[in-house]
Design a protein around this motif. Structure first.
Motif, short mmCIF file in Angstrom:
data_model
loop_
_atom_site.label_atom_id
_atom_site.label_comp_id
_atom_site.label_asym_id
_atom_site.label_seq_id
_atom_site.Cartn_x
_atom_site.Cartn_y
_atom_site.Cartn_z
N ILE A 84 12.90 2.65 0.42
CA ILE A 84 12.09 2.33 1.60
C ILE A 84 11.76 3.62 2.36
CG2 ILE A 84 14.05 1.84 3.14
CD1 ILE A 84 10.82 -0.20 2.95
N GLU A 85 12.68 4.60 2.28
CA GLU A 85 12.44 5.88 2.98
C GLU A 85 11.21 6.58 2.41
OE1 GLU A 85 15.49 5.09 1.82
OE2 GLU A 85 16.45 4.65 3.74
N VAL A 86 11.09 6.55 1.09
CA VAL A 86 9.94 7.22 0.46
C VAL A 86 8.64 6.62 0.97
CG1 VAL A 86 8.73 7.54 -1.75
CG2 VAL A 86 11.21 7.89 -1.62
N LEU A 87 8.62 5.29 1.03
CA LEU A 87 7.40 4.61 1.46
C LEU A 87 7.14 4.88 2.96
CD1 LEU A 87 5.33 2.91 0.06
CD2 LEU A 87 6.61 0.88 0.64
N ARG A 88 8.22 4.81 3.75
CA ARG A 88 8.07 5.04 5.20
C ARG A 88 7.58 6.47 5.45
NH1 ARG A 88 13.33 3.94 7.90
NH2 ARG A 88 13.69 6.05 7.19
N ASP A 89 8.16 7.42 4.71
CA ASP A 89 7.77 8.82 4.90
C ASP A 89 6.29 9.02 4.59
OD1 ASP A 89 10.26 9.32 5.69
OD2 ASP A 89 10.89 10.42 3.88
N ARG A 90 5.81 8.29 3.60
CA ARG A 90 4.39 8.42 3.25
C ARG A 90 3.51 7.96 4.40
NH1 ARG A 90 2.82 6.52 -2.78
NH2 ARG A 90 4.30 7.82 -3.89
N SER B 109 0.85 -1.20 0.00
CA SER B 109 0.00 0.00 0.00
C SER B 109 0.88 1.24 0.00
CB SER B 109 -0.93 -0.01 1.20
OG SER B 109 -0.23 -0.33 2.36
N GLY B 110 0.43 2.26 -0.67
CA GLY B 110 1.15 3.52 -0.72
C GLY B 110 2.18 3.59 -1.83
N VAL B 111 2.29 2.54 -2.64
CA VAL B 111 3.34 2.53 -3.67
C VAL B 111 2.88 3.22 -4.97
CG1 VAL B 111 2.85 0.29 -4.77
CG2 VAL B 111 5.22 1.06 -4.52
N ALA C 154 1.77 -1.00 13.69
CA ALA C 154 0.93 -2.00 13.01
C ALA C 154 1.02 -1.80 11.50
CB ALA C 154 -0.51 -1.86 13.48
N ARG C 155 0.97 -0.56 11.05
CA ARG C 155 1.01 -0.30 9.61
C ARG C 155 2.37 -0.70 9.04
NH1 ARG C 155 -1.83 4.49 6.74
NH2 ARG C 155 -0.87 3.22 5.17
N TRP C 156 3.41 -0.42 9.82
CA TRP C 156 4.74 -0.76 9.35
C TRP C 156 4.91 -2.27 9.23
CZ3 TRP C 156 8.24 1.21 6.55
CH2 TRP C 156 9.50 0.62 6.49
N GLN C 157 4.36 -3.00 10.23
CA GLN C 157 4.45 -4.47 10.18
C GLN C 157 3.69 -5.02 8.98
OE1 GLN C 157 3.29 -5.76 14.07
NE2 GLN C 157 5.36 -5.41 14.86
N ALA C 158 2.53 -4.42 8.70
CA ALA C 158 1.74 -4.86 7.53
C ALA C 158 2.56 -4.62 6.26
CB ALA C 158 0.43 -4.09 7.47
N GLU D 9 3.93 -7.20 3.37
CA GLU D 9 3.56 -6.97 1.96
C GLU D 9 4.84 -6.96 1.10
OE1 GLU D 9 -0.48 -4.26 1.83
OE2 GLU D 9 1.40 -3.24 2.23
N LEU D 10 5.88 -6.29 1.61
CA LEU D 10 7.13 -6.21 0.83
C LEU D 10 7.76 -7.59 0.65
CD1 LEU D 10 8.72 -2.95 2.27
CD2 LEU D 10 8.17 -3.38 -0.13
N ARG D 11 7.63 -8.44 1.68
CA ARG D 11 8.23 -9.78 1.58
C ARG D 11 7.57 -10.63 0.49
NH1 ARG D 11 11.91 -10.21 5.37
NH2 ARG D 11 11.59 -9.16 7.36
#
Ligand code: 5GP
Length: 226
Positions: free
Chosen positions: A142-148, A29-31, A162-166, A170-172
């Motif tokens: 990964i920074e771009v996605l994390r920043d979003r 999500s967010g990509v 929780a969102r980060w773990q999800a 998803e990335l895996r």
């Protein structure tokens, strides 16, 4: 059976074309899946887009039957029970799924079909259509996605965790895909996806079906000449 004339051969080719290619565009999500999908459709109007069903409410400007088929939870559950969905998943508290009959009809007619879906659904498509081409959209970093995710600053630490773990799970999922394309520039991402589609369609195993058809027709012709 007598030899077919050129018109009959053409008719037969129209009647049983090669099945279309099922193209799955997915990723975390967010990509930017939605944006890339919209640009791909604009650039390639010949590709059929599969409109999903969802239980979430329409957003401003969204049109029933064009953006989504908006369903109640009960309607959606009936679709699941009837086997009407090719895949479905729960995402952010709502249900999303791909209507099966439309996709199958379009593929049978030789049309390429594009699905823009999240990662759980993509895995189900893979199981049912091993010949589908599955593209995973990656962020530029990964920074771009994390920043979003973090950047909005609207969520508490637990919710962010929780969102980060999800996102991590998803990335895996990238390992389960055929291709991974970086969404840095939307048009560049589209060009890469279009290249993948062309290459997939040119696979010898796909084209071999046409050759087999030619050979069968030739055999029929030769036998009838004898
Ligand atoms: P949104 O509510 O923002 O339109 O979509 C939320 C998520 O649902 C996006 O990641 C989108 O790709 C995904 N999605 C949309 N349609 C489907 C579908 O038919 N099946 C699945 N599995 N996911 C979908």
């Amino acid at each position: 059976m007598g030899a077919m004339n050129a018109t009959e051969v053409r008719e037969r080719e129209t009647m049983c074309p090669l099945p279309g290619l099922l193209i799955v565009l997915s990723g975390p999500s967010g990509v930017g899946k939605g944006t890339v999908c919209a640009r791909l459709r604009q650039r390639n109007p010949e590709i059929t887009y599969s409109v999903s069903a969802t239980t979430r409410m329409p957003r401003r400007g969204e049109v029933d039957g064009q953006t989504y088929f908006f369903k109640t939870k009960e309607q959606f559950q009936r679709m699941i029970a009837a086997g009407d969905l090719l895949e479905w998943a729960q995402y952010a508290g709502y249900l999303y799924g791909t209507p099966r009959a439309f996709v199958q009809q379009q593929l049978d007619m030789g049309h390429d079909v594009l699905l823009e879906i999240e990662v759980q659904g993509a895995q189900q498509v893979r199981t049912q259509f091993p010949e589908a081409v599955c593209v995973f959209l990656l962020p530029p970093s990964i920074e771009v996605l994390r920043d979003r995710i973090v950047g909005r600053g609207t969520e508490c630490t637990d919710a962010l965790q929780a969102r980060w773990q999800a996102l991590e799970s998803e990335l895996r999922m990238v390992h389960a895909y055929d291709y991974a394309v970086t969404n840095d520039d939307i048009d560049v991402a589209c060009v890469h996806i279009e290249g993948i589609v062309h290459a997939e369609k040119a696979r010898a195993s796909r084209q071999a079906r046409i050759v087999e058809q030619w050979l069968q027709e030739e055999v029929t012709n030769v036998i009838s000449i004898d």
